[in-house]
Design an enzyme around this catalytic site. Structure first.
Site, PDB file in Angstrom:
ATOM      1  N   SER A 145      95.814  41.061  20.596  1.00  0.00           N
ATOM      2  CA  SER A 145      95.190  40.310  21.679  1.00  0.00           C
ATOM      3  C   SER A 145      95.721  38.882  21.619  1.00  0.00           C
ATOM      4  CB  SER A 145      93.665  40.363  21.555  1.00  0.00           C
ATOM      5  OG  SER A 145      93.045  39.611  22.573  1.00  0.00           O
ATOM      6  N   TYR A 159      97.221  36.457  31.989  1.00  0.00           N
ATOM      7  CA  TYR A 159      97.383  36.699  30.552  1.00  0.00           C
ATOM      8  C   TYR A 159      96.018  36.654  29.857  1.00  0.00           C
ATOM      9  CZ  TYR A 159      99.310  36.115  25.825  1.00  0.00           C
ATOM     10  OH  TYR A 159      99.629  36.260  24.489  1.00  0.00           O
ATOM     11  N   LYS A 163      94.384  39.855  27.897  1.00  0.00           N
ATOM     12  CA  LYS A 163      94.100  39.816  26.466  1.00  0.00           C
ATOM     13  C   LYS A 163      92.609  39.962  26.176  1.00  0.00           C
ATOM     14  CE  LYS A 163      98.253  39.569  24.864  1.00  0.00           C
ATOM     15  NZ  LYS A 163      98.812  40.718  24.097  1.00  0.00           N
TER      16      LYS A 163
END
Length: 260
Positions: A145, A159, A163
């Site tokens: 992650s 992003y 994650k």
């Protein structure tokens, strides 16, 4: 420092052609694992596998675009064909963070990033878990992650979302597969000194020294080996009662934010 804690185990590491994935693949091989170096860059991935073998390890390169289900399924099948089984996996492959406000984001890059960072990780889990369940003797999976999934950064919302999603799917996978003695955890790196980070800093016009102070109480970027060691621990029997958790390798960025 490598120890033979994965002796005799078979590992898949995605995104192993460079950066954290490459260092992880090399560490796992040095720790006794037979490693599938999985990457969509044939040149760099093959080179990493060849160098591991030259150093006395056991590694095989497998081309894969993790956004494609058939290719991920083939990656796991090739692993079993080559080494007879699968024991551990590190789902590391990801794209460079996006840049732009939500009100003006690049939809094409959003779709591509999500297909790799989120869907791709899910596809890896799908086929790795199927194999581990079929074998019937447990296993360990680590999903990579990011601290961005816990402390969002402006202009990188795709992003950040991806994650954060990786953390959620890690917890779900751990709940579902505990009865199979399969452990699923995540590692959330902070600012790691990789080509991806350096490229992002250049892209965003950020000063590396100043950024390091903002991202860590230790005043420096982490080395890829420090993330690899976390993945090694989570894949080894040393963490046999750890599942569904996220290990932060971030110099305190999430839990004790720097004052700078």
């Amino acid at each position: 420092m490598a120890y033979p804690v994965l002796e005799g185990k078979v590992a898949i590491v995605t995104g192993a052609g460079q950066g954290m994935g490459e260092v992880t693949a090399r560490l796992f091989a040095a720790s006794g694992a037979k490693v599938v170096v999985a990457d969509f860059n044939r040149e760099t991935g093959s080179k990493v596998a060849e160098e591991i073998v030259a150093d006395g390890g056991d590694a095989t390169f497998v081309y894969v675009d993790i956004s494609k289900s058939a290719e991920v399924e083939a990656m796991v099948a090739k692993t079993v064909e080559t080494y007879g089984r699968l024991d551990v996996a590190v789902n590391n492959a990801a794209l460079t963070p996006d840049q732009g406000l939500i009100s003006d984001f690049d939809e094409d890059y959003y779709d591509r990033l999500m297909s790799i960072d989120l869907k791709g990780t899910a596809l890896c889990l799908k086929y790795e878990l199927r194999q581990l369940i079929a074998q019937g003797d447990g296993g360990s999976i680590v999903n990579i992650s990011s601290v961005s999934g816990f402390r969002p950064q402006m202009t990188t919302f795709a992003y950040t979302a991806a994650k954060a999603g990786v953390v959620g799917m890690t917890k779900t996978a751990a709940m579902e597969n505990g009865p199979h003695d399969i452990r699923v955890n995540a590692v959330a790196p902070g600012a790691i000194d990789t080509p991806m980070l350096r490229n992002a800093l250049t892209q965003f016009g950020l000063d590396p020294e100043r950024y390091a102070l903002q991202m860590s109480n230790l005043g420096r970027f982490a080395q890829p080996s420090e993330v690899a060691e976390a993945s090694l621990w989570l894949c080894s029997d040393a963490s046999s009662y750890v599942t569904g958790t996220t290990l932060h390798v971030d110099g305190g960025f999430v839990d004790a934010p720097p004052l700078v």
